[in-house]
Design an enzyme around this catalytic site. Structure first.
Site, PDB file in Angstrom:
ATOM      1  N   ASP A  61       0.859  -1.179   0.000  1.00  0.00           N
ATOM      2  CA  ASP A  61       0.000   0.000   0.000  1.00  0.00           C
ATOM      3  C   ASP A  61       0.896   1.230   0.000  1.00  0.00           C
ATOM      4  O   ASP A  61       1.904   1.261   0.707  1.00  0.00           O
ATOM      5  CB  ASP A  61      -0.914   0.017   1.227  1.00  0.00           C
ATOM      6  CG  ASP A  61      -1.908   1.169   1.171  1.00  0.00           C
ATOM      7  OD1 ASP A  61      -2.929   1.035   0.488  1.00  0.00           O
ATOM      8  OD2 ASP A  61      -1.647   2.212   1.813  1.00  0.00           O
ATOM      9  N   MET A  82       5.232   9.950  -4.020  1.00  0.00           N
ATOM     10  CA  MET A  82       4.880   8.877  -3.093  1.00  0.00           C
ATOM     11  C   MET A  82       5.437   9.273  -1.731  1.00  0.00           C
ATOM     12  O   MET A  82       6.632   9.541  -1.597  1.00  0.00           O
ATOM     13  CB  MET A  82       5.487   7.546  -3.565  1.00  0.00           C
ATOM     14  CG  MET A  82       5.170   6.382  -2.648  1.00  0.00           C
ATOM     15  SD  MET A  82       5.581   4.758  -3.376  1.00  0.00           S
ATOM     16  CE  MET A  82       7.382   4.786  -3.307  1.00  0.00           C
ATOM     17  N   HIS A  85      -5.449   4.263   6.344  1.00  0.00           N
ATOM     18  CA  HIS A  85      -4.671   5.085   5.414  1.00  0.00           C
ATOM     19  C   HIS A  85      -3.258   5.328   5.936  1.00  0.00           C
ATOM     20  O   HIS A  85      -2.582   6.262   5.510  1.00  0.00           O
ATOM     21  CB  HIS A  85      -5.380   6.399   5.062  1.00  0.00           C
ATOM     22  CG  HIS A  85      -6.614   6.178   4.248  1.00  0.00           C
ATOM     23  ND1 HIS A  85      -6.572   5.762   2.931  1.00  0.00           N
ATOM     24  CD2 HIS A  85      -7.932   6.278   4.572  1.00  0.00           C
ATOM     25  CE1 HIS A  85      -7.806   5.636   2.483  1.00  0.00           C
ATOM     26  NE2 HIS A  85      -8.640   5.935   3.451  1.00  0.00           N
ATOM     27  N   ASP A  94      -2.519  -0.651   6.306  1.00  0.00           N
ATOM     28  CA  ASP A  94      -3.386  -1.057   5.201  1.00  0.00           C
ATOM     29  C   ASP A  94      -2.783  -2.220   4.411  1.00  0.00           C
ATOM     30  O   ASP A  94      -3.519  -3.084   3.906  1.00  0.00           O
ATOM     31  CB  ASP A  94      -3.671   0.133   4.289  1.00  0.00           C
ATOM     32  CG  ASP A  94      -4.529   1.192   4.980  1.00  0.00           C
ATOM     33  OD1 ASP A  94      -5.001   0.927   6.107  1.00  0.00           O
ATOM     34  OD2 ASP A  94      -4.722   2.268   4.404  1.00  0.00           O
TER      35      ASP A  94
END
Length: 200
Positions: free
Chosen positions: A15, A28, A174, A179
């Site tokens: 994730d 990212m 999140h 996750d």
């Protein structure tokens, strides 16, 4: 002629959290991964998803961001600019971790849905390390896996439509590692699931 030996797959739930829709213009910000299980000619064996994990937060690579995307993760770009890992260093560490946990098997990234996370992950790996331990196509989408097994159109699938016993009992926070672990449990459940055939 002897049968060709099939190399096992080691599935790694991944994730990522990012501050925009695509890599390059946007960054990212975090990456979480958890070994989900191994599949060979004898079948799939689930792993304890908390046993072998990886997590890093990254320094942003551009000034651009989408406030709504950034708000999803709650990560602080200013803090990450000061304290986040340099992408070349962290991605090299991730690739080394993947090779270690997948020893003797071919690593496969899995995600829900995989498309967004794979786009960032693959771009970052190629951009900052020059290679991907997953190759260019070692990616499995859990949403597609469920749709195929359930005999449903892909766009009709959401976690809320899945049988509850397939879902992890963990909350979707999140936070990339939380996750990834949650989705590793979903993946193991999907791999073990054999839906009842529809009545004629």
């Amino acid at each position: 002629m002897a049968p060709r030996r099939i190399k096992p797959s080691l599935y790694i739930s991944v994730d990522i959290e990012a501050d925009g829709p695509i890599p390059g213009p946007y960054s990212m910000l975090s990456l979480g991964a958890a070994a989900a299980g191994r599949q060979d000619a004898d079948g799939f064996t689930a792993a304890d998803p908390e046993e072998r994990t990886f997590y890093r937060e990254f320094r942003p690579i551009s000034e651009e961001f989408v406030p709504e995307a950034l708000a999803v993760s709650g990560l602080d770009r200013e803090r990450l600019t000061r304290e986040g890992a340099e992408p070349p260093v962290a991605l090299a560490e991730f690739a080394a971790w993947v090779r270690e946990v997948a020893e003797g098997a071919q690593p496969v990234m899995c995600g829900y849905p995989a498309s967004y996370d794979w786009t960032f992950l693959y771009w970052y790996l190629i951009r900052f390390t020059g290679a991907s331990p997953f190759g260019h196509s070692g990616c499995l989408d859990m949403k597609t896996l469920y749709a195929t097994k359930a005999g449903l159109p892909l766009r009709s699938v959401a976690k809320g439509t899945m049988p509850r016993h397939l879902l992890s009992r963990r909350r979707h926070t999140h936070h990339a590692l939380d996750d990834a672990i949650e989705q590793a449990e979903l993946f193991a459940n999907l791999m073990a699931w054999s839906p009842a055939p529809s009545a004629p």
